[in-house]
Scaffold this motif. Structure first.
Motif, PDB file in Angstrom:
ATOM      1  N   UNK A 115       0.828  -1.210   0.000  1.00 29.23           N
ATOM      2  CA  UNK A 115       0.000   0.000   0.000  1.00 29.23           C
ATOM      3  C   UNK A 115       0.859   1.256   0.000  1.00 29.23           C
ATOM      4  N   UNK A 116       0.404   2.223   0.773  1.00 24.46           N
ATOM      5  CA  UNK A 116       1.093   3.513   0.846  1.00 24.46           C
ATOM      6  C   UNK A 116       2.385   3.353   1.647  1.00 24.46           C
ATOM      7  N   UNK A 117       3.490   3.505   0.959  1.00 21.76           N
ATOM      8  CA  UNK A 117       4.800   3.303   1.592  1.00 21.76           C
ATOM      9  C   UNK A 117       5.022   4.283   2.752  1.00 21.76           C
ATOM     10  N   UNK A 118       4.421   5.468   2.651  1.00 26.29           N
ATOM     11  CA  UNK A 118       4.624   6.481   3.696  1.00 26.29           C
ATOM     12  C   UNK A 118       3.997   6.049   5.025  1.00 26.29           C
ATOM     13  N   UNK A 119       2.886   5.303   4.933  1.00 31.57           N
ATOM     14  CA  UNK A 119       2.243   4.777   6.151  1.00 31.57           C
ATOM     15  C   UNK A 119       3.167   3.752   6.801  1.00 31.57           C
ATOM     16  N   UNK A 120       3.691   2.867   5.961  1.00 28.70           N
ATOM     17  CA  UNK A 120       4.612   1.839   6.453  1.00 28.70           C
ATOM     18  C   UNK A 120       5.827   2.484   7.128  1.00 28.70           C
ATOM     19  N   UNK A 121       6.346   3.526   6.507  1.00 27.83           N
ATOM     20  CA  UNK A 121       7.530   4.188   7.063  1.00 27.83           C
ATOM     21  C   UNK A 121       7.215   4.905   8.380  1.00 27.83           C
ATOM     22  N   UNK A 122       5.982   5.370   8.515  1.00 29.66           N
ATOM     23  CA  UNK A 122       5.583   5.997   9.783  1.00 29.66           C
ATOM     24  C   UNK A 122       5.577   4.944  10.896  1.00 29.66           C
ATOM     25  N   UNK A 123       4.977   3.793  10.607  1.00 26.68           N
ATOM     26  CA  UNK A 123       4.979   2.707  11.597  1.00 26.68           C
ATOM     27  C   UNK A 123       6.409   2.267  11.910  1.00 26.68           C
ATOM     28  N   UNK A 124       7.252   2.234  10.879  1.00 27.09           N
ATOM     29  CA  UNK A 124       8.643   1.822  11.095  1.00 27.09           C
ATOM     30  C   UNK A 124       9.374   2.836  11.974  1.00 27.09           C
TER      31      UNK A 124
ATOM     32  N   UNK B 170      -1.011   0.163  16.996  1.00 20.87           N
ATOM     33  CA  UNK B 170      -1.569   1.480  16.675  1.00 20.87           C
ATOM     34  C   UNK B 170      -1.639   2.372  17.912  1.00 20.87           C
ATOM     35  N   UNK B 171      -1.914   1.750  19.043  1.00 19.14           N
ATOM     36  CA  UNK B 171      -2.036   2.524  20.278  1.00 19.14           C
ATOM     37  C   UNK B 171      -0.685   3.112  20.694  1.00 19.14           C
ATOM     38  N   UNK B 172       0.371   2.297  20.650  1.00 19.20           N
ATOM     39  CA  UNK B 172       1.677   2.846  21.056  1.00 19.20           C
ATOM     40  C   UNK B 172       2.163   3.886  20.043  1.00 19.20           C
ATOM     41  N   UNK B 173       1.823   3.700  18.769  1.00 23.27           N
ATOM     42  CA  UNK B 173       2.203   4.706  17.768  1.00 23.27           C
ATOM     43  C   UNK B 173       1.588   6.052  18.137  1.00 23.27           C
ATOM     44  N   UNK B 174       0.311   6.024  18.448  1.00 25.64           N
ATOM     45  CA  UNK B 174      -0.371   7.281  18.796  1.00 25.64           C
ATOM     46  C   UNK B 174       0.153   7.854  20.117  1.00 25.64           C
TER      47      UNK B 174
ATOM     48  N   UNK C 129       8.453  12.903  15.173  1.00 25.04           N
ATOM     49  CA  UNK C 129       7.517  12.654  14.069  1.00 25.04           C
ATOM     50  C   UNK C 129       7.272  13.923  13.262  1.00 25.04           C
ATOM     51  N   UNK C 130       7.037  13.759  11.948  1.00 23.99           N
ATOM     52  CA  UNK C 130       6.656  14.922  11.134  1.00 23.99           C
ATOM     53  C   UNK C 130       5.172  15.224  11.347  1.00 23.99           C
ATOM     54  N   UNK C 131       4.845  16.444  11.701  1.00 24.87           N
ATOM     55  CA  UNK C 131       3.454  16.768  12.042  1.00 24.87           C
ATOM     56  C   UNK C 131       2.671  17.362  10.877  1.00 24.87           C
ATOM     57  N   UNK C 132       3.276  18.293  10.168  1.00 24.37           N
ATOM     58  CA  UNK C 132       2.501  19.031   9.157  1.00 24.37           C
ATOM     59  C   UNK C 132       2.892  18.720   7.722  1.00 24.37           C
ATOM     60  N   UNK C 133       4.040  18.110   7.541  1.00 25.03           N
ATOM     61  CA  UNK C 133       4.475  17.761   6.184  1.00 25.03           C
ATOM     62  C   UNK C 133       5.238  16.444   6.242  1.00 25.03           C
ATOM     63  N   UNK C 134       5.086  15.628   5.192  1.00 21.73           N
ATOM     64  CA  UNK C 134       5.836  14.369   5.142  1.00 21.73           C
ATOM     65  C   UNK C 134       7.332  14.676   5.227  1.00 21.73           C
TER      66      UNK C 134
ATOM     67  N   UNK D  38       1.792  13.249  10.674  1.00 24.76           N
ATOM     68  CA  UNK D  38       0.855  12.822  11.717  1.00 24.76           C
ATOM     69  C   UNK D  38      -0.587  13.190  11.363  1.00 24.76           C
ATOM     70  N   UNK D  39      -0.776  14.379  10.776  1.00 24.46           N
ATOM     71  CA  UNK D  39      -2.145  14.824  10.470  1.00 24.46           C
ATOM     72  C   UNK D  39      -2.859  13.842   9.540  1.00 24.46           C
ATOM     73  N   UNK D  40      -2.125  13.240   8.607  1.00 23.38           N
ATOM     74  CA  UNK D  40      -2.728  12.245   7.706  1.00 23.38           C
ATOM     75  C   UNK D  40      -2.769  10.870   8.364  1.00 23.38           C
ATOM     76  N   UNK D  41      -1.742  10.565   9.132  1.00 26.06           N
ATOM     77  CA  UNK D  41      -1.671   9.264   9.808  1.00 26.06           C
ATOM     78  C   UNK D  41      -2.829   9.109  10.797  1.00 26.06           C
ATOM     79  N   UNK D  42      -3.246  10.228  11.371  1.00 27.78           N
ATOM     80  CA  UNK D  42      -4.357  10.213  12.327  1.00 27.78           C
ATOM     81  C   UNK D  42      -5.585   9.547  11.714  1.00 27.78           C
ATOM     82  N   UNK D  43      -5.849   9.864  10.453  1.00 27.31           N
ATOM     83  CA  UNK D  43      -7.034   9.305   9.780  1.00 27.31           C
ATOM     84  C   UNK D  43      -6.908   7.794   9.620  1.00 27.31           C
ATOM     85  N   UNK D  44      -5.679   7.323   9.447  1.00 25.45           N
ATOM     86  CA  UNK D  44      -5.459   5.880   9.266  1.00 25.45           C
ATOM     87  C   UNK D  44      -5.674   5.124  10.582  1.00 25.45           C
ATOM     88  N   UNK D  45      -5.362   5.791  11.692  1.00 25.59           N
ATOM     89  CA  UNK D  45      -5.378   5.119  12.997  1.00 25.59           C
ATOM     90  C   UNK D  45      -6.745   5.215  13.684  1.00 25.59           C
ATOM     91  N   UNK D  46      -7.506   6.258  13.365  1.00 25.42           N
ATOM     92  CA  UNK D  46      -8.794   6.480  14.044  1.00 25.42           C
ATOM     93  C   UNK D  46      -9.654   5.221  14.043  1.00 25.42           C
TER      94      UNK D  46
END
Length: 212
Positions: A36-45, A101-105, A115-120, A127-135
């Motif tokens: 899927x979206x590599x950026x999501x994977x990299x955030x988890x990593x 997901x809980x520890x990530x948040x 973590x990057x908050x406003x831009x990749x 984080x602003x986009x990742x939030x939608x994935x975790x909700x």
């Protein structure tokens, strides 16, 4: 001699390594997002790597005790809109995915500078986009507020990330100490985590209550 019932997470506490449930969760997320979206994977990593560096931090112990207790519940704990206390979600989330997901948040607020908050950044989804994935994975700021992990500015029912910050360290250290000392009193430990007097949570979390 009667056996004593204690809280058991299947590993030493204070934690000396990443609990297996959380590790399994990150591995599964890796497989899910591999195509899927590599950026999501990299955030988890990034979160997974950060956990390695946080070992030994007292807040790491607290984060894991809270997470493993929530994930152990036979009914996934939620904080319904308009509520401040826990109730059982209609469907149970898979414990290892819930835990990862809980520890990530939780890490967003524990180590916000990591973590990057406003831009990749360097391929890591912001984080602003990742939030939608975790909700929809069962972890939102209402849950973290109900656990006492974050403080919230304002009166919004579903707090935005920008309105949330980690609770003062001394309060969290105190909670950690209280939970560590309650491990030989499983009922009190579980009710303390959920900040509840409802013993149904003790039954739901029976998988972490073991004979000593």
């Amino acid at each position: 001699k009667a056996k004593r019932r204690v809280i058991g997470f299947g590993c030493k506490v204070p934690f000396e390594r990443l609990p297996k449930l959380v590790e399994d969760g990150f591995e599964r997320l890796g497989r899910i997002f591999e195509k899927g979206d590599r950026r999501v994977l990299d955030h988890y990593q990034a979160a997974r790597n950060l956990l390695e560096r946080c070992l030994g931090d007292p807040l790491y112990d607290l984060m894991m005790m809270l997470t493993l207790t929530v994930a152990a519940s036979s009914a996934t704990p939620q904080v319904a809109p308009g509520s401040r206390g826990f109730s059982a979600a209609a469907r149970r989330k898979e414990p290892e995915l819930l835990a990862a997901n809980m520890v990530t948040r939780m890490l967003w607020f524990m180590r916000p500078q990591s973590f990057p908050w406003d831009a990749d950044e360097k391929g890591v989804l912001r984080v602003s986009e990742m939030t939608k994935k975790i909700e929809h994975k069962g972890v939102n700021n209402r849950v973290l507020r109900a656990l006492g992990w974050i403080d919230v500015q304002g009166r919004r029912d579903s707090p935005r990330n920008s309105e949330c910050s980690l609770r003062p360290a001394e309060e969290l250290y105190k909670l950690r100490q209280e939970l560590l000392s309650l491990r030989k009193e499983p009922e009190a430990f579980i009710l303390k985590v959920f900040r509840s007097a409802d013993k149904v949570w003790v039954d739901r979390c029976s998988s972490i209550v073991v004979d000593r």
